[in-house]
Design a protein around this motif. Structure first.
Motif, mmCIF file in Angstrom:
data_model
loop_
_atom_site.group_PDB
_atom_site.id
_atom_site.type_symbol
_atom_site.label_atom_id
_atom_site.label_comp_id
_atom_site.label_asym_id
_atom_site.label_seq_id
_atom_site.Cartn_x
_atom_site.Cartn_y
_atom_site.Cartn_z
ATOM 1 N N LEU A 1 77.985 3.252 53.309
ATOM 2 C CA LEU A 1 77.030 2.997 54.761
ATOM 3 C C LEU A 1 76.562 4.271 55.187
ATOM 4 C CD1 LEU A 1 79.476 0.357 56.360
ATOM 5 C CD2 LEU A 1 77.686 0.134 54.939
ATOM 6 N N LEU A 2 75.394 4.199 55.871
ATOM 7 C CA LEU A 2 74.836 5.481 56.339
ATOM 8 C C LEU A 2 75.381 5.562 57.778
ATOM 9 C CD1 LEU A 2 72.673 7.803 55.891
ATOM 10 C CD2 LEU A 2 71.092 6.192 56.940
ATOM 11 N N PRO A 3 75.964 6.879 58.084
ATOM 12 C CA PRO A 3 76.705 6.978 59.385
ATOM 13 C C PRO A 3 75.494 6.963 60.482
ATOM 14 C CG PRO A 3 77.851 8.313 58.018
ATOM 15 C CD PRO A 3 76.625 7.762 57.131
ATOM 16 N N SER A 4 75.874 6.275 61.550
ATOM 17 C CA SER A 4 74.619 5.861 62.481
ATOM 18 C C SER A 4 74.213 7.272 63.106
ATOM 19 C CB SER A 4 75.266 5.129 63.753
ATOM 20 O OG SER A 4 76.244 5.578 64.324
ATOM 21 N N GLU A 5 75.078 8.272 63.135
ATOM 22 C CA GLU A 5 74.655 9.633 63.770
ATOM 23 C C GLU A 5 73.620 10.220 62.977
ATOM 24 O OE1 GLU A 5 77.933 12.668 62.411
ATOM 25 O OE2 GLU A 5 78.960 10.581 62.059
ATOM 26 N N THR A 6 73.364 9.925 61.575
ATOM 27 C CA THR A 6 72.193 10.514 60.796
ATOM 28 C C THR A 6 70.866 10.219 61.564
ATOM 29 O OG1 THR A 6 73.759 9.883 58.882
ATOM 30 C CG2 THR A 6 71.462 10.620 58.507
ATOM 31 N N PHE A 7 70.675 9.181 62.217
ATOM 32 C CA PHE A 7 69.399 8.831 62.566
ATOM 33 C C PHE A 7 68.951 9.847 63.835
ATOM 34 C CE2 PHE A 7 70.993 4.414 61.760
ATOM 35 C CZ PHE A 7 70.359 4.285 60.228
ATOM 36 N N VAL B 1 64.523 5.026 61.426
ATOM 37 C CA VAL B 1 63.709 6.240 61.411
ATOM 38 C C VAL B 1 62.897 6.613 60.155
ATOM 39 C CG1 VAL B 1 65.362 7.543 62.804
ATOM 40 C CG2 VAL B 1 65.739 7.485 60.384
ATOM 41 N N GLY B 2 62.356 5.465 59.731
ATOM 42 C CA GLY B 2 61.588 5.186 58.485
ATOM 43 C C GLY B 2 60.386 6.227 58.377
ATOM 44 N N GLU B 3 59.564 6.333 59.855
ATOM 45 C CA GLU B 3 58.527 7.039 59.702
ATOM 46 C C GLU B 3 58.662 8.608 59.763
ATOM 47 O OE1 GLU B 3 59.469 6.361 64.225
ATOM 48 O OE2 GLU B 3 59.758 5.536 62.377
ATOM 49 N N PHE B 4 59.947 9.155 59.846
ATOM 50 C CA PHE B 4 60.594 10.413 59.965
ATOM 51 C C PHE B 4 60.867 10.732 58.378
ATOM 52 C CE2 PHE B 4 61.252 9.894 64.568
ATOM 53 C CZ PHE B 4 59.868 10.126 64.834
ATOM 54 N N VAL B 5 61.059 9.875 57.482
ATOM 55 C CA VAL B 5 61.717 10.169 56.236
ATOM 56 C C VAL B 5 60.836 10.108 55.009
ATOM 57 C CG1 VAL B 5 63.712 9.240 54.598
ATOM 58 C CG2 VAL B 5 63.686 9.069 57.178
ATOM 59 N N ASP B 6 61.135 10.930 53.925
ATOM 60 C CA ASP B 6 60.312 11.104 52.846
ATOM 61 C C ASP B 6 61.200 10.426 51.694
ATOM 62 O OD1 ASP B 6 57.756 11.995 53.791
ATOM 63 O OD2 ASP B 6 58.595 13.927 53.902
ATOM 64 N N PHE B 7 60.882 10.049 50.607
ATOM 65 C CA PHE B 7 61.661 9.381 49.573
ATOM 66 C C PHE B 7 61.431 9.812 48.305
ATOM 67 C CE2 PHE B 7 61.304 6.556 53.152
ATOM 68 C CZ PHE B 7 62.535 6.023 53.698
ATOM 69 N N VAL B 8 62.432 10.265 47.726
ATOM 70 C CA VAL B 8 62.490 10.357 46.013
ATOM 71 C C VAL B 8 63.214 9.456 45.838
ATOM 72 C CG1 VAL B 8 63.058 12.070 44.188
ATOM 73 C CG2 VAL B 8 62.002 12.841 46.437
#
Length: 291
Positions: free
Chosen positions: A44-50, A81-88
């Motif tokens: 799971l992605l810890p919520s603090e990451t956002f 926060v999808g608009e702030f993330v790039d994806f590889v």
């Protein structure tokens, strides 16, 4: 596409296992692996990451998720926060920067046919192929064990190789036993076509030669005019090797493989301890202190 440099980590203090605080102000891009790294022990992605991603962006630092996971499953983690993330994604085969697809590398159908022929010789190896929405199982579903990013989304048991009209962006091999031994066999048989990286306990990631997380991050860097010396990266597995060799601030997880720790400028705690999130908070604080 970016190449690994093998250069000493920027700002590394010899023997200290860390980076000079003043050097951290140069960071313009953070790239992080997911499973075993950014995600916790429950995947799971810890919520603090956002909040951390937002804080980094306010300070001019972009964030890229670099993973073996396919893009459609990877982006779901970051919806707030999808608009702030790039994806590889797909180990560099799918690259999205600033919301735009900037790279997509599909596998050679001929090379995949050779891969299927080799894996079929061994009753301990089971091949699965992925396009952008489906998982193509060449054997009954019960022959595959789900693990970390190998969750087999939309599985379709086909029994034979998909036709050349299917654009395969990812391939993996499930091993009943000894994935290191199987990776050696695959390398001897097909090393001119692919790179084979053990992933997790029973899986092997199959990567096209010349396509990996580092080439994907290189495309992101080119998009924004960022150099390797301005990148901090986090990883734990062998499919993170190229990117950690390339960047100025390579960080290995405490739960990572030994070889990954050997090439890193700093060794963190474990993903269960949210070690990457702690390092990102420290990065934010270092940038603020330098102002």
């Amino acid at each position: 596409m970016a190449q690994e440099t093998g250069a000493p980590a920027a700002g590394r203090r010899a023997g200290s296992g860390g980076f000079e605080a003043a050097a951290l102000r140069r960071v313009r891009l953070v790239a992080s692996d997911m499973d075993g790294t950014l995600l916790d022990e429950d995947s799971l992605l810890p919520s603090e990451t956002f909040a951390l991603i937002r804080d980094l962006r306010k300070r001019g630092v972009r964030f890229a998720a670099a993973s073996g996971r396919r893009f459609d499953t990877l982006r779901d983690f970051f919806s707030p926060v999808g608009e702030f993330v790039d994806f590889v994604a797909s180990n560099g085969a799918q690259v999205v920067a600033d919301g735009e697809l900037v790279g997509r590398e599909v596998f050679s159908h001929l090379a995949l046919t050779r891969l299927a022929q080799v894996t079929a010789r061994f009753d301990t190896m089971h091949l699965v192929l992925f396009d952008s929405i489906r998982s193509f199982l060449l054997e009954p579903e019960e022959n595959y064990g789900r693990e970390i990013d190998k969750d087999l989304p939309e599985p379709l048991v086909v029994g034979v190789m998909p036709g050349p009209g299917v654009n395969v962006v990812k391939a993996s091999v499930y091993c009943d036993e000894s994935p290191l031994d199987m990776a050696y066999i695959l390398t001897r048989e097909l090393g001119e076509d692919f790179v084979f990286a053990p992933s997790g306990r029973r899986w092997i990631d199959v990567m096209q030669r010349g396509v990996n997380k580092a080439t994907g991050i290189g495309q992101v860097m080119a998009r924004y005019g960022i150099s390797p010396e301005e990148v901090m990266a986090f990883g734990d597995s062998m499919n993170d090797y190229e990117i950690l060799r390339m960047v100025g601030f390579p960080c290995a997880m405490g739960n990572g493989r030994s070889a990954i720790k050997q090439i890193s400028g700093k060794i963190l705690g474990t993903n269960a301890e949210h070690a990457v999130q702690k390092e990102l908070r420290a990065l934010v604080e270092a940038i603020d202190a330098a102002r």
